[in-house]
Design an enzyme around this catalytic site. Structure first.
Site, PDB file in Angstrom:
ATOM      1  N   THR A 153      16.264 -16.019 -26.394  1.00 28.45           N
ATOM      2  CA  THR A 153      15.450 -17.227 -26.481  1.00 28.45           C
ATOM      3  C   THR A 153      15.469 -17.907 -27.847  1.00 28.45           C
ATOM      4  OG1 THR A 153      14.033 -16.419 -24.742  1.00 28.45           O
ATOM      5  CG2 THR A 153      13.081 -18.074 -26.197  1.00 28.45           C
ATOM      6  N   ASN A 174      15.947 -12.244 -31.697  1.00 33.91           N
ATOM      7  CA  ASN A 174      14.506 -12.529 -31.648  1.00 33.91           C
ATOM      8  C   ASN A 174      13.751 -11.734 -32.714  1.00 33.91           C
ATOM      9  OD1 ASN A 174      14.817 -14.297 -29.515  1.00 33.91           O
ATOM     10  ND2 ASN A 174      14.289 -12.780 -27.942  1.00 33.91           N
ATOM     11  N   HIS A 433      18.290 -10.741 -20.361  1.00 31.13           N
ATOM     12  CA  HIS A 433      19.314 -11.661 -20.842  1.00 31.13           C
ATOM     13  C   HIS A 433      19.590 -11.268 -22.271  1.00 31.13           C
ATOM     14  CE1 HIS A 433      16.097 -13.761 -23.018  1.00 31.13           C
ATOM     15  NE2 HIS A 433      15.369 -13.507 -21.946  1.00 31.13           N
TER      16      HIS A 433
HETATM   17 ZN    ZN Z   1      13.485 -13.991 -21.911  1.00 27.75          ZN
END
Ligand code: ZN
Length: 497
Positions: A153, A174, A433
């Protein structure tokens, strides 16, 4: 001055016909001219003696008639095809759409919307009338938008707004640790030192235009000319209802025209949120997709009520896709102990991006070799589905080495597999993901609607680093250097009028 405007004025598809028409015309003229001059030369040549004349005259008459006839046929044919192709080029010219005039807004506006984890294909799970309306009347990446690696993300959202690969914009995961300072980056880190590159809101404000952000990774960071202005820059709060986010964006269009932000972001956590819990193929996903479509409907209606729907360039994207994970698809680092012990302190992230920084005294090269030896031995559960690399030896297409923040050892796991430290009795399935961005399951969507986008147009898939140049081109501003290609916008946007 519009960045790259010269190339935009000449759309690719417009070129071939007029050029070939011209060539056809010239060829037709020169052929006929040659034939005519041949005839002229022959007839103007020195006259033969009259005594031999009758037969020669007859023969030459026959020859010149046939030559003339041939010339006429050739000429006629060339003329016909030339006029034919010029007719079709005229037709083509008149059908090449130019960007549409703004009806109400004074200057272009781009609304960039992210639906987190909207895997390409989710739009077919259920009737999505509002998203379909944008697709039908807009431009869509026919088989989806390609995320950058790692397909996570934060790296992807920040690539979308900077046009840079994570190695260059600095948000390489992240979560990660800076090897020099030892500082830890998390999704709550708002210090400018982490966030490299120039995000769109900064580029926009650098040009004296206004920007607004209703959530986007990096948008709360005060950097350069962007000071995250109150009422225009929302601090992330996942509990704000989606309706409220949409309504706030709509209210910007009630402002006096010179106060309407030229660039706006809008972010929804769904369907990523559900995707992690239940995987991509679950009724909960279908429900979440329907929910996002409802929000798009609310937005479209609100824009229509304000008379600006056709004026706004809406770009709807997702940051990455989603793939199902299950307890049968696990790889445990502790299983490698026979070859090399990998303590958890070395591991910066496990899955799907395995990132390892061994302490001083260990050669990364040796660690990689021993890990791969174990994985290939056949005695590590699912070992064949994990490949370990020195970051410099990763495939170049991943663009994942040119940063000290990227740990020296990177493991690539196959689709749907998960790396963990030690065996557990956990029995669950979900979604994840972060995998290789060539996996189709990692693809997301690109749907764009507005005055600069052709209606009902499908374009080939492209990487999301191209979006930065697309937005600066629409807004007519010069962007910062980035990894997107400067010619890309002309392949997607309608030519300016
Ligand atoms: Zn996610």
């Amino acid at each position: 001055m519009r960045s790259g405007s010269v190339s935009i004025l000449t759309p690719k598809e417009k070129n071939p016909m007029p050029i070939s028409t011209k060539e056809e015309d010239e060829r037709a003229n020169s052929s006929s001219a040659a034939l005519l001059s041949f005839n002229r030369d022959y007839s103007s040549s020195d006259s033969p003696p009259k005594s031999v004349t009758a037969t020669v005259l007859f023969v030459s008459l026959v020859i010149s008639t046939s030559v003339a006839l041939c010339a006429a046929i050739v000429f006629g044919f060339l003329f016909f095809s030339a006029s034919n192709s010029s007719a079709s080029s005229v037709k083509l010219d008149s059908t090449v759409e130019a960007s549409r005039r703004l009806a109400k807004l004074k200057s272009p506006v781009v609304l960039l919307i992210s639906s987190d984890g909207f895997r390409f294909g989710y739009q077919f799970k259920i009737d999505t009338p509002n998203i379909n309306r944008l697709i039908k009347n807009g431009t869509e990446a026919e088989v989806g938008l390609i995320p950058v690696f790692p397909t996570l993300t934060f790296p992807n959202h920040y690539s979308i707004v900077t046009g840079l690969y994570p190695a260059y914009h600095g948000i390489i995961n992240n979560y990660f640790t800076d090897p020099e300072s030892g500082d830890r980056f998390t999704m709550h880190s708002h210090e400018p030192k982490w966030w490299l590159g120039e995000p769109l809101w900064e580029t926009v404000t650098n040009h004296g235009l206004k920007a607004s952000t209703y959530f986007w990774p990096g948008s709360e960071v005060k950097k350069g000319s962007w000071d995250c202005p109150k009422d225009y820059c929302m601090f992330y709060n996942g509990s704000v209802p989606f309706e409220e986010r949409v309504d706030t964006v709509l209210k910007y269009f009630d402002l006096p025209s010179d106060e309407i932000p030229s660039f706006m972001t809008l972010y929804f956590e769904d369907p990523d949120h559900q995707g992690h819990k239940v995987g991509p193929d679950d009724p909960q996903i279908t429900e979440a997709v329907a929910g996002i479509d409802k929000m798009m409907g609310r937005l479209i209606r609100g824009l229509e009520e304000r008379g600006v729907f056709e004026d706004v360039n809406i770009i709807m994207v997702g940051d990455h896709g989603m793939v199902g994970t299950c307890d049968k698809k696990l790889i445990f680092l502790d299983d490698l102990a026979k070859w090399i012990a990998i303590p958890k302190e070395w591991v910066q992230s496990y899955s799907p991006l395995l990132a390892i920084r061994p302490p001083p005294g260990y050669l990364s090269k040796d660690v990689v070799a021993k890990m791969n030896e174990g994985l290939k031995s056949g005695s590590v559960n699912n070992g064949e589905y994990l490949r370990v690399f020195l970051k410099e030896e990763l495939p170049g297409r991943l663009h994942y080495s040119a940063s000290d923040r990227i740990p020296p050892i990177i493991g690539l796991v196959d689709e749907g597999f998960t790396v963990e430290q030690k065996r557990s009795r956990r029995q669950e399935c979900g979604g994840a993901h972060g995998y290789d961005n060539t996996f189709f399951s990692m693809r997301s969507i690109f749907i764009a609607h507005g005055p600069q986008f052709a209606r009902g147009r499908k374009v080939p898939s492209f990487e999301n680093v191209q979006i930065y140049n697309l937005v600066t081109t629409i807004l007519n501003i010069q962007g910062a250097p980035n990894n997107g290609t400067t010619s890309f916008p002309q392949s997607i946007l309608l030519p300016s009028r």
